[in-house]
Design an enzyme around this catalytic site. Structure first.
Site, PDB file in Angstrom:
ATOM      1  N   GLU A 277      82.717  29.298 -32.450  1.00 33.85           N
ATOM      2  CA  GLU A 277      82.777  28.162 -33.362  1.00 33.85           C
ATOM      3  C   GLU A 277      82.131  28.510 -34.697  1.00 33.85           C
ATOM      4  O   GLU A 277      82.611  28.087 -35.761  1.00 33.85           O
ATOM      5  CB  GLU A 277      82.111  26.946 -32.732  1.00 33.85           C
ATOM      6  N   GLU A 278      81.045  29.272 -34.674  1.00 36.40           N
ATOM      7  CA  GLU A 278      80.388  29.659 -35.923  1.00 36.40           C
ATOM      8  C   GLU A 278      81.336  30.444 -36.818  1.00 36.40           C
ATOM      9  O   GLU A 278      81.409  30.209 -38.031  1.00 36.40           O
ATOM     10  CB  GLU A 278      79.147  30.494 -35.619  1.00 36.40           C
ATOM     11  N   ARG A 279      82.075  31.380 -36.227  1.00 31.53           N
ATOM     12  CA  ARG A 279      82.952  32.240 -37.030  1.00 31.53           C
ATOM     13  C   ARG A 279      84.193  31.498 -37.502  1.00 31.53           C
ATOM     14  O   ARG A 279      84.693  31.747 -38.599  1.00 31.53           O
ATOM     15  CB  ARG A 279      83.283  33.498 -36.224  1.00 31.53           C
TER      16      ARG A 279
END
Length: 423
Positions: A277-279
């Site tokens: 999700e961060e990327r």
């Protein structure tokens, strides 16, 4: 206005809950007729809500916050929390909107209209980096104590993974959390901690046993007001100036063992899932600024004259901008494919890593090329291109360096060299 926005978003969540087929774009043919094919009118409604907040409560103050080197996280997050923006894809029972991740992607794109890279990053830490594992694996008690107030904007979160000697190599981190009489005793330190000087709690990754490096780590909800926690310094950075970034030390910090998120020893796996999700978030947040920068550069080059003609009339300039625009559209398509697979429950580690790799490199290329066409003005702090030139350099480093993304991709392609066995 924030309460009005919250009602709009809550109504959106209720409508989508009543019409499940509209929550997954893959099952809705009409969405492929849209300009941005993973988005529907509901996504546009969410983005419009966020845009109003950005225009009123964020962009007018960005220059001031950049000069001060910090933004008021509690104030900004509370405004976003009132509107439901910090819990778009989080469970409704803890204050989220309960929407699929395509809505979080839309939110991340709209955050790109903020006139710097620092605030979208800081907001992303709260919504998509420090809280996904808690929302998915945490106990009800931890969700009530940390997730719900993070969604509402009453608490500011940070993520404690990187260390002085362990950045992209997560398995090598040294911070320990040793069990003693039902508590965890934490020693070590974290580096490059976004929101670190203002955070109320940290999603901390630490070694909780002596086992193998991929099986001995746990994610822990750590209150930041406990004895033994020291904010060593605020790091003076090249870019992302209005986002506070801290170095933090832990000395015999005691927290209940019940603050472990999910199963003990699963922290590395949970963090790898959070990285997806961060990327995705980082890629989505880069799209609008890159589009904006290309347009601003074209407008500036059209008006700027040299040797009797517009700078834009030079083939190298308009061809370069056309190539950059093409690359941004390619990145957008790959991102939407990753999001589509993610909301269908597929492992998108490779695609998310490809997106992150491409976003970092394209951001460097675009900001560098565009700044060149601005000439001397591009070397000043008076224009957006210079700020994004500094801010976006982080994208190839933070959240996993380009080289780590390449290693992940090679692993999934089964072309990564195997470690040599010791004789």
């Amino acid at each position: 206005m924030a309460n009005v926005c919250r009602r709009i978003c809550s109504g959106l969540g209720q409508r989508l809950a009543l019409n499940p087929s509209s929550r997954n774009f893959a099952s809705s043919p009409r969405c492929f007729n849209n300009k941005e094919h993973i988005y529907t009118s509901e996504h546009d409604e969410l983005r419009a809500t966020l845009r109003k907040i950005i225009d009123k409560d964020i962009n007018p103050y960005v220059d001031e916050w950049e000069a001060e080197g910090i933004f008021p996280a509690h104030k900004v997050f509370k405004t976003l929390g009132n509107a439901g923006i910090l819990g778009v894809s989080k469970p409704t029972e803890y204050g989220g909107l309960g929407l699929d991740y395509s809505y979080s992607c839309a939110m991340a794109e709209e955050l790109g209209t903020i006139n710097c890279g620092a605030l979208p990053m800081a907001i992303g830490v709260q919504s998509d980096m420090a809280t996904p594992a808690l929302a998915r694996f945490g106990s009800d008690k931890l969700k009530k104590e940390y997730l719900a107030p993070s969604i509402s904007g009453d608490l500011v979160a940070c993520l404690g993974v990187s260390e002085v000697s362990s950045g992209s190599d997560v398995a090598s981190l040294k911070t320990t959390a040793v069990k003693k009489n039902g508590d965890l005793i934490i020693n070590g330190g974290k580096m490059w901690t976004t929101n670190g000087t203002q955070a109320d709690w940290m999603c901390l990754l630490a070694n909780t046993s002596e086992g193998k490096p991929h099986q001995n780590k746990s994610l822990i909800c750590l209150p930041m007001n406990l004895p033994g926690i020291t904010i060593a310094k605020t790091i003076d950075k090249l870019g992302m100036r209005s986002s506070d970034t801290a170095q933090i030390f832990f000395e015999d910090v005691r927290v209940p063992a019940s603050h472990i998120i999910g199963d003990e020893g699963m922290g590395f796996t949970y963090q790898m899932l959070q990285f997806q999700e961060e990327r995705i978030f980082a890629t989505a947040a880069a799209l609008v600024p890159l589009d904006t920068l290309i347009k601003l550069t074209a407008d500036y080059a059209r008006d700027r004259k040299a040797f009797g003609q517009s700078i834009l009339d030079n083939q190298v300039v308009h061809f370069t901008l056309a190539e950059l625009a093409t690359e941004v559209e390619s990145l957008r398509s790959m991102l939407y494919r990753a999001v589509g697979q993610y909301i269908q429950g597929h492992d998108v580690t490779m695609l998310a890593s490809m997106c992150k790799l491409k976003a970092g490199r394209l951001s460097r290329q675009t900001t560098d090329n565009c700044l060149q066409f601005w000439g001397g003005m591009g070397f000043t702090n008076e224009v957006l291109v210079s700020r994004l030139y500094r801010d976006f350099r982080l994208l190839s480093i933070g959240g996993g360096a380009d080289e780590v993304m390449l290693s992940i991709i090679c692993k999934y392609m089964d072309i990564l060299p195997k470690p040599q066995k010791k004789k």
